[in-house]
Design an enzyme around this catalytic site. Structure first.
Site, PDB file in Angstrom:
ATOM      1  N   LEU A 101       1.306  -1.263   0.079  1.00  0.00           N
ATOM      2  CA  LEU A 101       0.110  -0.353   0.384  1.00  0.00           C
ATOM      3  C   LEU A 101       1.133   1.164  -0.158  1.00  0.00           C
ATOM      4  CD1 LEU A 101      -2.966  -0.750   2.729  1.00  0.00           C
ATOM      5  CD2 LEU A 101      -3.107  -0.758  -0.171  1.00  0.00           C
ATOM      6  N   ASP A 102       0.643   2.039  -0.636  1.00  0.00           N
ATOM      7  CA  ASP A 102       0.866   3.298  -0.852  1.00  0.00           C
ATOM      8  C   ASP A 102       1.502   3.853   0.975  1.00  0.00           C
ATOM      9  OD1 ASP A 102       0.812   2.942  -3.028  1.00  0.00           O
ATOM     10  OD2 ASP A 102      -0.867   4.847  -3.360  1.00  0.00           O
ATOM     11  N   TYR A 103       2.501   5.051   1.011  1.00  0.00           N
ATOM     12  CA  TYR A 103       3.050   5.893   2.280  1.00  0.00           C
ATOM     13  C   TYR A 103       1.756   5.965   2.318  1.00  0.00           C
ATOM     14  CZ  TYR A 103       5.507   8.862   5.201  1.00  0.00           C
ATOM     15  OH  TYR A 103       5.666   9.543   6.027  1.00  0.00           O
TER      16      TYR A 103
END
Ligand code: URA
Length: 234
Positions: A101-103
């Site tokens: 998952l993105d930051y």
């Protein structure tokens, strides 16, 4: 036990990846490089990967984490940012996140020490369903929702059909739910970019039907054996 399973059970990687490591000469048995993926490891054998002796883990563990925004989905970070594994400070298992998952994305993330589980869930052929809640600025037209449903070009790749529902909207922002079965890098953000919309907030609500429940950001729980078995059958 075959050496590829031995490495997977030690939490090093998936069996498939283990075959590559072995062929690439990255694994030693009793001090000798072992390049036969079918090698049957004996009780007295010492298997070494990256200079470290490895042993199959007796206990495989499976967690469901509600990933908070502001941490990276990796085991370590060269920029010293907080990682999802830092949230498991009391655990001494060799944990790693399943997929990415993105930051700035929150929500469902599985964390495990089982390489085969991770491989299964992230392999494109299994098409595991992922449900996201998306907040964008302003409103979205029916035409754009229809484009998102039928597939948009996110830069060299046209997305498959997706379920896209508008949940609520005001003049200032719109909340949608999006279900996809693919997992291209930053896929949901890029889908909305393709119709000229910027995603302001992104939360993964469920993976393979397993949702966040009451977990707050940063909290996690163990998956129960039925959930693990169900995910492995998908
Ligand atoms: N899609 C994105 O754009 N980002 C994520 O983190 C997950 C899916």
């Amino acid at each position: 036990m075959r050496i590829n399973k031995y490495l997977a059970d030690a939490g090093i990687c998936s069996r498939r990846k283990a075959d590559e490591l072995i062929k690439d000469g990255k694994v030693k048995v009793n001090g000798e490089v072992m390049t036969t993926p079918g090698y049957d490891v004996q009780d007295h054998d010492e298997v070494v990967y990256e200079g470290q002796a490895v042993r199959p883990l007796m206990n495989k563990v499976y967690y469901l984490l509600n990933k908070p925004v502001g941490c990276v989905t990796s085991v370590t970070d060269d920029r010293d940012r907080m990682t999802v594994i830092d949230l498991f400070a009391d655990n001494d298992e060799r944990l790693f996140p399943v997929g990415r998952l993105d930051y700035n994305t929150a929500g469902v993330l599985f964390v495990t020490n089982d390489g085969d589980f991770s491989y299964h869930l992230t392999h494109p052929k299994h098409q595991i369903e992922k449900l996201y809640q998306v907040r964008i600025a302003g409103m979205i037209s029916k035409e754009d929702v229809s484009k998102l449903r039928h597939g948009v070009d996110i830069g060299g790749f046209v997305t498959s059909r997706a379920r896209v529902d508008v949940v609520s909207w005001t003049k200032h922002s719109t909340i949608l739910e999006v279900t996809i079965h693919e997992g291209k890098n930053r896929q949901v953000r890029r889908m909305f970019e393709a119709v000229g919309k910027h995603v302001e907030e992104l939360t993964r609500l469920s993976v393979g039907g397993i949702g966040l429940g009451h977990l707050k950001p940063g909290q996690y729980r163990k998956l129960n054996p039925n959930e693990v078995a169900m995910l492995m059958k998908m």
